[in-house]
Design an enzyme around this catalytic site. Structure first.
Site, PDB file in Angstrom:
ATOM      1  N   VAL A  15     -12.122   5.805  -2.636  1.00 50.52           N
ATOM      2  CA  VAL A  15     -13.197   5.029  -3.552  1.00 50.52           C
ATOM      3  C   VAL A  15     -13.166   5.530  -4.865  1.00 50.52           C
ATOM      4  O   VAL A  15     -13.153   4.542  -5.740  1.00 50.52           O
ATOM      5  CB  VAL A  15     -14.498   5.300  -2.695  1.00 50.52           C
ATOM      6  CG1 VAL A  15     -15.795   4.674  -3.416  1.00 50.52           C
ATOM      7  CG2 VAL A  15     -14.657   5.252  -1.198  1.00 50.52           C
ATOM      8  N   VAL A 134     -24.596   3.070   2.626  1.00 47.63           N
ATOM      9  CA  VAL A 134     -24.832   2.414   4.082  1.00 47.63           C
ATOM     10  C   VAL A 134     -24.173   1.125   4.112  1.00 47.63           C
ATOM     11  O   VAL A 134     -24.303   0.211   3.269  1.00 47.63           O
ATOM     12  CB  VAL A 134     -26.557   2.291   4.100  1.00 47.63           C
ATOM     13  CG1 VAL A 134     -26.709   1.434   5.505  1.00 47.63           C
ATOM     14  CG2 VAL A 134     -27.044   3.399   3.899  1.00 47.63           C
ATOM     15  N   GLY A 136     -20.981   0.161   3.576  1.00 46.74           N
ATOM     16  CA  GLY A 136     -20.007  -0.034   2.436  1.00 46.74           C
ATOM     17  C   GLY A 136     -20.272  -1.295   1.520  1.00 46.74           C
ATOM     18  O   GLY A 136     -21.219  -1.027   0.710  1.00 46.74           O
ATOM     19  N   ILE A 138     -21.783  -4.114   1.937  1.00 47.04           N
ATOM     20  CA  ILE A 138     -22.921  -4.943   2.269  1.00 47.04           C
ATOM     21  C   ILE A 138     -23.977  -4.585   1.320  1.00 47.04           C
ATOM     22  O   ILE A 138     -24.361  -3.345   1.493  1.00 47.04           O
ATOM     23  CB  ILE A 138     -23.228  -4.869   3.688  1.00 47.04           C
ATOM     24  CG1 ILE A 138     -21.921  -5.187   4.650  1.00 47.04           C
ATOM     25  CG2 ILE A 138     -24.339  -5.801   4.017  1.00 47.04           C
ATOM     26  CD1 ILE A 138     -22.473  -5.195   6.031  1.00 47.04           C
ATOM     27  N   GLY A 189      -4.702   3.957  11.499  1.00 51.53           N
ATOM     28  CA  GLY A 189      -5.602   4.599  10.262  1.00 51.53           C
ATOM     29  C   GLY A 189      -7.013   3.940  10.489  1.00 51.53           C
ATOM     30  O   GLY A 189      -7.781   4.206   9.516  1.00 51.53           O
ATOM     31  N   LYS A 207     -26.581   6.871   8.232  1.00 50.70           N
ATOM     32  CA  LYS A 207     -26.961   5.739   7.728  1.00 50.70           C
ATOM     33  C   LYS A 207     -28.162   5.081   8.112  1.00 50.70           C
ATOM     34  O   LYS A 207     -29.129   4.835   7.581  1.00 50.70           O
ATOM     35  CB  LYS A 207     -25.807   4.560   7.792  1.00 50.70           C
ATOM     36  CG  LYS A 207     -24.488   5.019   7.366  1.00 50.70           C
ATOM     37  CD  LYS A 207     -23.223   4.254   7.682  1.00 50.70           C
ATOM     38  CE  LYS A 207     -21.950   4.659   7.307  1.00 50.70           C
ATOM     39  NZ  LYS A 207     -20.846   3.981   8.019  1.00 50.70           N
TER      40      LYS A 207
HETATM   41  N1  NAP Z   1     -13.556   5.741   2.130  1.00 53.70           N
HETATM   42  C1  NAP Z   1     -14.581   4.795   2.548  1.00 53.70           C
HETATM   43  O1  NAP Z   1     -14.043   3.580   3.101  1.00 53.70           O
HETATM   44  C2  NAP Z   1     -15.895   4.994   2.087  1.00 53.70           C
HETATM   45  C3  NAP Z   1     -16.900   4.165   2.560  1.00 53.70           C
HETATM   46  C4  NAP Z   1     -18.229   4.220   2.234  1.00 53.70           C
HETATM   47  C5  NAP Z   1     -18.680   5.394   1.558  1.00 53.70           C
HETATM   48  N2  NAP Z   1     -17.694   6.661   1.356  1.00 53.70           N
HETATM   49  C6  NAP Z   1     -18.023   7.820   0.914  1.00 53.70           C
HETATM   50  O2  NAP Z   1     -17.443   7.786  -0.386  1.00 53.70           O
HETATM   51  C7  NAP Z   1     -17.164   9.329  -0.629  1.00 53.70           C
HETATM   52  C8  NAP Z   1     -15.725   9.528  -1.043  1.00 53.70           C
HETATM   53  O3  NAP Z   1     -14.927   9.123   0.060  1.00 53.70           O
HETATM   54  P1  NAP Z   1     -13.406   8.690  -0.017  1.00 53.70           P
HETATM   55  O4  NAP Z   1     -13.012   8.272   1.434  1.00 53.70           O
HETATM   56  O5  NAP Z   1     -13.049   8.326  -1.436  1.00 53.70           O
HETATM   57  O6  NAP Z   1     -12.773  10.373  -0.097  1.00 53.70           O
HETATM   58  P2  NAP Z   1     -11.396  11.009  -0.220  1.00 53.70           P
HETATM   59  O7  NAP Z   1     -10.280   9.905  -0.380  1.00 53.70           O
HETATM   60  O8  NAP Z   1     -11.322  12.270   0.562  1.00 53.70           O
HETATM   61  O9  NAP Z   1     -11.728  11.369  -1.874  1.00 53.70           O
HETATM   62  C9  NAP Z   1     -12.304  12.787  -2.173  1.00 53.70           C
HETATM   63  C10 NAP Z   1     -12.079  12.823  -3.584  1.00 53.70           C
HETATM   64  O10 NAP Z   1     -12.764  14.014  -4.055  1.00 53.70           O
HETATM   65  C11 NAP Z   1     -12.340  15.100  -4.568  1.00 53.70           C
HETATM   66  N3  NAP Z   1     -12.392  16.268  -4.399  1.00 53.70           N
HETATM   67  C12 NAP Z   1     -12.633  16.931  -3.276  1.00 53.70           C
HETATM   68  N4  NAP Z   1     -13.299  18.204  -3.614  1.00 53.70           N
HETATM   69  C13 NAP Z   1     -13.510  18.085  -4.784  1.00 53.70           C
HETATM   70  C14 NAP Z   1     -13.913  19.316  -5.800  1.00 53.70           C
HETATM   71  N5  NAP Z   1     -14.559  20.760  -5.523  1.00 53.70           N
HETATM   72  N6  NAP Z   1     -14.023  18.907  -7.138  1.00 53.70           N
HETATM   73  C15 NAP Z   1     -13.798  18.004  -7.508  1.00 53.70           C
HETATM   74  N7  NAP Z   1     -13.150  16.802  -6.893  1.00 53.70           N
HETATM   75  C16 NAP Z   1     -13.343  17.107  -5.428  1.00 53.70           C
HETATM   76  C17 NAP Z   1     -10.551  15.003  -4.127  1.00 53.70           C
HETATM   77  O11 NAP Z   1      -9.808  15.325  -5.269  1.00 53.70           O
HETATM   78  P3  NAP Z   1      -8.191  15.222  -4.745  1.00 53.70           P
HETATM   79  O12 NAP Z   1      -7.882  13.629  -4.789  1.00 53.70           O
HETATM   80  O13 NAP Z   1      -7.670  16.054  -6.113  1.00 53.70           O
HETATM   81  O14 NAP Z   1      -7.829  16.005  -3.447  1.00 53.70           O
HETATM   82  C18 NAP Z   1     -10.711  13.300  -3.710  1.00 53.70           C
HETATM   83  O15 NAP Z   1     -10.213  12.589  -5.085  1.00 53.70           O
HETATM   84  C19 NAP Z   1     -17.800   9.839   0.760  1.00 53.70           C
HETATM   85  O16 NAP Z   1     -19.152  10.392   0.350  1.00 53.70           O
HETATM   86  C20 NAP Z   1     -17.684   8.877   1.784  1.00 53.70           C
HETATM   87  O17 NAP Z   1     -18.506   9.206   2.696  1.00 53.70           O
HETATM   88  C21 NAP Z   1     -16.366   6.319   1.684  1.00 53.70           C
END
Ligand code: NAP
Length: 437
Positions: A15, A134, A136, A138, A189, A207
């Protein structure tokens, strides 16, 4: 033109990197819409060397997101790290306490600490925006919090987890088992290596707890949710549902009742002709019923980098457009200090129709015994159908019952009685039927 809005992004994964990319690619449009530039001036993630497919060298790098929240030259702290404790919680709290606006996509954090964080935001007069948390992409938060002012919500329900909906959709379309479908979803995936959190309903519950608070003005109660996942849904259930004019969906439902508020997450039969039954694959949907508006259904992409980034950027743009001194909408629709305690309606008093599938010994008297247990518990039946249980055995039969409106307590008692009678050859299956237009 007003001064640029300075944004710090903590978390540059799926994200976070998408948000940075869209802010760069849509900079001109956003400037015209917001009346000021939006500039990423600070970023934080774990690995400074990782290629994120976007040049972020103009932004100041922070190893520690908490330090970034406290010290960076930013107006908005965007938390996209994830997790309900640790750096996500500490950095959001630090940013709010430092008087900075916060945007987050983190439902786990809000489900656990949302009310406390909202109190800090409201005390400091800053925004805590969380549209992406909640469903994504929407825009359900803004719809409930702002567009539906004055409406009294009676029920909110939805398909809030793309993985579960993807699995159920394919099971129905291709006639494959839950296990085979989940394995394929993991390969493609659409499901995590450890899918428990999605499949058993925890993600939907997080959510839902946020939607409940918005709908009913109550404190978030994520631990007070009745929860059943989809792992015990079989092809026999899906086929029987289809024959009866229903489709199985994992729904999160919050509903006001005479004894309190029901919050429940479980597989649900919805009429095949209803709008929510047409929501397939990874798509999410939220239905909201109110006294003034009637029923509204929003559907769209519930996850993925771009869809989630769209919601995050909408939140950032709202902050860019907000005027200093202007009263912000309370984080959960009502001032955080005025949110009422959540009064849980007991699941046993839930009223509705039920689908019950029983696999029984093929012998005389079984059908009559089942009908008697139903009658003894005042359950009136819409239909009762007896089928051969499958080619593999002649010794058992399947009995499918659909009830008129009754209570959870009555159904549980009747099924306990049938189990005690010793006629069952397999675990009984009970699926609640949800009213949907
Ligand atoms: N993915 C989706 O479709 C989606 C949809 C709705 C909501 N969300 C929400 O959005 C949020 C992010 O999701 P994501 O899918 O983007 O996760 P992700 O791909 O796992 O990315 C997490 C990021 O956080 C960084 N990080 C982890 N620990 C850290 C720390 N201690 N200090 C600084 N940075 C740190 C990681 O760094 P590195 O890259 O260096 O490892 C990575 O860049 C979550 O709360 C998730 O529930 C995601």
């Amino acid at each position: 033109m007003a001064e640029a809005l300075r944004v710090g992004i903590a978390g540059l994964g799926t994200v976070g990197a998408s948000v940075a990319r869209v802010l760069r690619d849509k900079a001109d449009v956003l400037t015209r819409q917001c009346g000021r530039d939006i500039v990423v001036t600070a970023v934080s993630a774990r690995d400074p060397k990782r290629d994120r497919g976007i040049d972020l060298s103009a932004a100041k790098w922070f190893d520690d997101p908490v330090k970034m929240a406290e010290k960076a030259d930013i107006d908005v702290f965007v938390e996209l790290i994830g997790g309900d404790e640790g750096p996500a919680r500490l950095s959001v709290k630090a940013a709010l306490e430092a008087g900075r606006h916060v945007v987050t996509a983190n439902k786990a954090l809000l489900a656990k600490h949302g009310v406390q964080l909202a109190e800090i935001a409201e005390k400091k007069g800053v925004l805590l925006n969380y549209e992406a948390a909640v469903a994504g992409g929407i825009p359900v938060i803004k719809t409930m919090r702002e567009a539906m002012a004055g409406n009294a919500v009676t029920r909110v329900f939805g398909i809030l987890n793309g993985t579960c909906n993807y699995v159920l959709t394919r099971m129905e379309a291709e006639g494959i088992s839950f296990d085979a479908c989940l394995k394929d979803a993991q390969r493609l995936g659409y499901a995590e290596a450890d899918p428990t959190f999605d499949i058993e309903g925890h993600d939907t519950a997080h959510k839902l707890s946020i939607l409940t608070s918005l709908a009913f003005g109550t404190k978030i109660a994520a631990n007070d949710i009745y929860m059943e996942g989809i792992s015990n849904i079989t092809q026999a259930d899906i086929r029987a549902a289809g024959d009866l004019g229903y489709r199985i969906k994992l729904l999160g439902v919050a509903q006001r009742t005479d004894s309190g508020i029901e919050q429940r997450v479980h597989p649900t039969m919805v009429p095949t002709a209803s709008v929510i039954a047409q929501v397939h694959g990874v798509i999410n949907a939220v239905a909201i019923e109110t006294d003034i508006l009637g029923e509204l259904l929003l559907s769209g992409p519930g996850a993925g980098g771009n869809a989630t980034a769209s919601a995050v950027i909408g939140d950032i743009a709202d902050i860019a457009k907000s005027r200093p001194g202007f009263q912000h909408a309370p984080v959960f629709g009502w001032p955080a200090k005025e949110l009422k305690p959540y009064k849980r309606a007991r699941m046993r008093s839930h009223a509705g129709g039920y689908f019950i599938r029983l696999t029984v010994h093929d012998r005389t008297g079984v059908f009559a015994a089942i009908a008697k247990r139903m009658a003894d518990n005042d359950i009136s039946l819409e239909s009762i159908v007896q089928q051969a249980a499958g080619a593999e055995t002649q010794a058992q039969k399947t009995v499918i019952l659909v009830t008129h409106e009754t209570t959870e307590a009555a159904v549980r008692k009747a099924v306990e009685g049938i189990t005690k009678d010793g006629h069952l050859t397999d675990k009984p299956q009970v699926i609640r039927i949800e009213r949907a237009e």
